[in-house]
Write an enzyme that holds these catalytic residues in place. Sequence first.
Site, mmCIF file in Angstrom:
data_model
loop_
_atom_site.group_PDB
_atom_site.id
_atom_site.type_symbol
_atom_site.label_atom_id
_atom_site.label_comp_id
_atom_site.label_asym_id
_atom_site.label_seq_id
_atom_site.Cartn_x
_atom_site.Cartn_y
_atom_site.Cartn_z
ATOM 1 N N THR A 1 9.334 12.968 16.712
ATOM 2 C CA THR A 1 9.756 13.548 15.430
ATOM 3 C C THR A 1 11.253 13.444 15.186
ATOM 4 O O THR A 1 12.041 13.311 16.129
ATOM 5 C CB THR A 1 9.362 15.053 15.415
ATOM 6 O OG1 THR A 1 9.917 15.716 14.276
ATOM 7 C CG2 THR A 1 9.882 15.771 16.653
ATOM 8 N N TYR B 1 10.817 23.676 18.759
ATOM 9 C CA TYR B 1 9.839 22.609 18.516
ATOM 10 C C TYR B 1 10.441 21.248 18.852
ATOM 11 O O TYR B 1 9.854 20.452 19.585
ATOM 12 C CB TYR B 1 9.368 22.639 17.052
ATOM 13 C CG TYR B 1 8.701 21.368 16.602
ATOM 14 C CD1 TYR B 1 7.451 20.999 17.095
ATOM 15 C CD2 TYR B 1 9.312 20.519 15.675
ATOM 16 C CE1 TYR B 1 6.843 19.814 16.691
ATOM 17 C CE2 TYR B 1 8.719 19.347 15.268
ATOM 18 C CZ TYR B 1 7.478 18.999 15.777
ATOM 19 O OH TYR B 1 6.878 17.830 15.379
ATOM 20 N N ALA C 1 -0.140 17.697 18.716
ATOM 21 C CA ALA C 1 1.095 18.419 19.007
ATOM 22 C C ALA C 1 1.027 19.822 18.426
ATOM 23 O O ALA C 1 0.250 20.087 17.501
ATOM 24 C CB ALA C 1 2.297 17.690 18.414
ATOM 25 N N LYS D 1 9.388 18.471 21.862
ATOM 26 C CA LYS D 1 9.045 17.068 21.565
ATOM 27 C C LYS D 1 9.973 16.117 22.323
ATOM 28 O O LYS D 1 9.544 15.054 22.785
ATOM 29 C CB LYS D 1 9.107 16.802 20.060
ATOM 30 C CG LYS D 1 8.039 17.517 19.242
ATOM 31 C CD LYS D 1 6.627 17.112 19.646
ATOM 32 C CE LYS D 1 6.307 15.696 19.218
ATOM 33 N NZ LYS D 1 4.907 15.316 19.569
#
Length: 284
Positions: free
Chosen positions: A101, A125, A60, A129
């Site tokens: 996450t 971010y 990632a 995800k």
Amino acid sequence: MKILVTGYNGQLGYDVVKVGQRQGLEMIGSTSRELDITDRLRVQDFMNEIKPDAIIHCAAYTAVDNAEDDKEKSWDVNVKGTKNLAEAAKSIKSKFMYISTDYVYDGKGTIPYKETDKPNPSGYYGLTKYEGEKVVQSLFENFFIVRISWVFGINGNNFIKTMLRLAETREELNVVADQYGSPTYTLDLSKLLIEMVQSEKYGIYHASNEGFCSWADFATEIFRLAEKRVSVSPITTAQYPTRAIRPKNSRMSKQKLVENGFKSLPSWQDALNRYLEELHNEVK
């Protein structure tokens, strides 16, 4: 069982491969050098050649602050790359596990997030995800999505290594005390992921070591166990501004693990103690 692990050069990917090999599984670790996941044709060729029974997708773009500015690369790796892998996995009927996450949540709640709570990322971010999660869910009827938090492992940089490095030259440190989560040892997490991917217990999971703390609590315990004389001064998130917004509440409920018969991971304090031993032995 043959398992492909992306992100082999990262903290989690490295330990997943190591743990799997110890268990006698055929583990194939790939980095961006062997497999550029943003190259769809290369990914398909690689899958046709390797033909893994399962894929644990750890790779990632994780530079949380940089993602706010380098949005194209963050999207390419976390969304397009995940789509390329998932499509290729589906074409060869491979199991697929996507590592997500705590950043998919905005962290504004005051109780642990359940697996069924709808994500609402506040940073780019976290957004990428979450989009990766949606890609996986759209392509597979059966899948594993595992949300993790505050990881630390032997391979790569992490909060513990940073604190120990700063302790060499500092007697006092300011550490954020109003962000809460669960530190997670990649060695413990790897054992769970490998057990999970060999099962048919599909779904969305939260996985971390047991217990919650703030970053300041975490730092204090690091220095205590490492016998470093460093004073930790608690500060607020507002006193330590960053490019990306950090979730203040990263607590996650692991009820799904319990319901599906998976053993809870040890406490984060126990994990930290064992990790410091691993670090010490590596230096010898």
